[in-house]
Scaffold this motif. Structure first.
Motif, PDB file in Angstrom:
ATOM      1  N   GLY A  38     -14.568 111.507  52.223  1.00  0.00           N
ATOM      2  CA  GLY A  38     -13.434 111.852  53.002  1.00  0.00           C
ATOM      3  C   GLY A  38     -13.204 110.508  53.865  1.00  0.00           C
ATOM      4  N   LYS A  39     -13.726 109.528  53.762  1.00  0.00           N
ATOM      5  CA  LYS A  39     -13.686 108.158  54.530  1.00  0.00           C
ATOM      6  C   LYS A  39     -12.696 107.295  54.019  1.00  0.00           C
ATOM      7  CE  LYS A  39     -18.387 108.147  56.176  1.00  0.00           C
ATOM      8  NZ  LYS A  39     -19.567 107.261  56.247  1.00  0.00           N
ATOM      9  N   VAL A  40     -11.711 106.846  54.952  1.00  0.00           N
ATOM     10  CA  VAL A  40     -10.877 105.811  54.515  1.00  0.00           C
ATOM     11  C   VAL A  40     -11.180 104.689  54.576  1.00  0.00           C
ATOM     12  CG1 VAL A  40      -8.351 104.784  55.212  1.00  0.00           C
ATOM     13  CG2 VAL A  40      -9.137 107.424  55.385  1.00  0.00           C
ATOM     14  N   ARG A  41     -11.005 103.653  53.368  1.00  0.00           N
ATOM     15  CA  ARG A  41     -11.409 102.151  53.210  1.00  0.00           C
ATOM     16  C   ARG A  41     -10.405 101.372  53.212  1.00  0.00           C
ATOM     17  NH1 ARG A  41     -16.695 103.319  54.428  1.00  0.00           N
ATOM     18  NH2 ARG A  41     -17.826 104.701  53.007  1.00  0.00           N
ATOM     19  N   ARG A  42     -10.354 100.217  53.642  1.00  0.00           N
ATOM     20  CA  ARG A  42      -9.399  99.467  53.865  1.00  0.00           C
ATOM     21  C   ARG A  42      -9.752  97.992  52.908  1.00  0.00           C
ATOM     22  NH1 ARG A  42      -7.326  99.071  60.077  1.00  0.00           N
ATOM     23  NH2 ARG A  42      -6.502 101.169  60.174  1.00  0.00           N
ATOM     24  N   PHE A  43      -8.636  97.521  52.268  1.00  0.00           N
ATOM     25  CA  PHE A  43      -8.878  96.403  51.213  1.00  0.00           C
ATOM     26  C   PHE A  43      -7.813  95.589  51.462  1.00  0.00           C
ATOM     27  CE2 PHE A  43     -11.111 100.104  49.295  1.00  0.00           C
ATOM     28  CZ  PHE A  43     -12.215  99.636  49.063  1.00  0.00           C
ATOM     29  N   ALA A  44      -8.043  94.409  51.154  1.00  0.00           N
ATOM     30  CA  ALA A  44      -6.924  93.292  51.164  1.00  0.00           C
ATOM     31  C   ALA A  44      -5.932  93.597  50.294  1.00  0.00           C
ATOM     32  CB  ALA A  44      -7.463  91.892  51.233  1.00  0.00           C
TER      33      ALA A  44
END
Length: 181
Positions: A38-44
């Motif tokens: 349920g977590k949001v991960r950020r990527f370039a």
């Protein structure tokens, strides 16, 4: 959906409604929602789906199902799946990136192993390497156990001979002495 890249020297073009405001630039990162945690991960921007899956699966809690692939979803639209070497992309308003797990994929009409994507073949190669390593480790352990068994048998035989041979020599010499006298 067509997207135009703005060139650095371009002046702001007026919109269709006559307003001079250009749309805001896209964020310098992409957000992928992990369905397992349920977590949001950020990527370039430009990150490959394979790396995003690796990074997401590495941070999962024990027992959580791993992510199989990344897809872009929008209500009322067919999802867009990203292959392992595809760069993650933002498709605009309403689209969101999320992972797909084996639990999510159970509703598919075809089994997962029927896919012939390069990423799937690589996973099967890794599984084969793990199986070969496990087999080699078991054989190695069996050889060590067998060597110990042979060492104990040899030690037991030598101990028995060292206990019995002196008695045999004494009885043999006792039998031979009266003959010479």
């Amino acid at each position: 959906m067509e997207r135009r890249a703005q060139l650095p020297g371009d002046a702001q073009q007026p919109g269709k409604d006559g307003a001079g405001d250009a749309p805001p630039p896209p964020p310098p990162f992409l957000e992928v929602t992990c369905r397992s945690s349920g977590k949001v991960r950020r990527f370039a921007a430009g990150t490959t789906a394979r790396y995003a899956l690796h990074a997401i699966n590495r941070k999962l809690d024990p027992g959580a199902p791993p992510a199989l692939h990344v897809e872009a979803v929008r209500d009322g639209e067919e999802p867009v799946s990203f292959g392992p070497s595809a760069a993650l992309a933002d498709y605009g308003r309403g689209w969101r990136l999320q992972t797909v797990t084996a639990q999510d994929a159970t509703g598919l009409h075809h089994p997962l192993h029927a896919d012939t994507k390069q990423g799937d073949r690589q996973l099967s190669k890794e599984d084969a390497v793990d199986t070969e390593t496990l087999k080699g480790t078991c054989i190695y352990a069996a050889k060590i156990v067998l060597a110990f068994v042979f060492l104990f048998l040899l030690g037991g035989l030598l101990t028995y001979l060292l206990e019995v041979i002196p008695d045999m020599l004494q009885t043999a010499s006792a039998l031979e002495l009266p003959e010479f006298l």
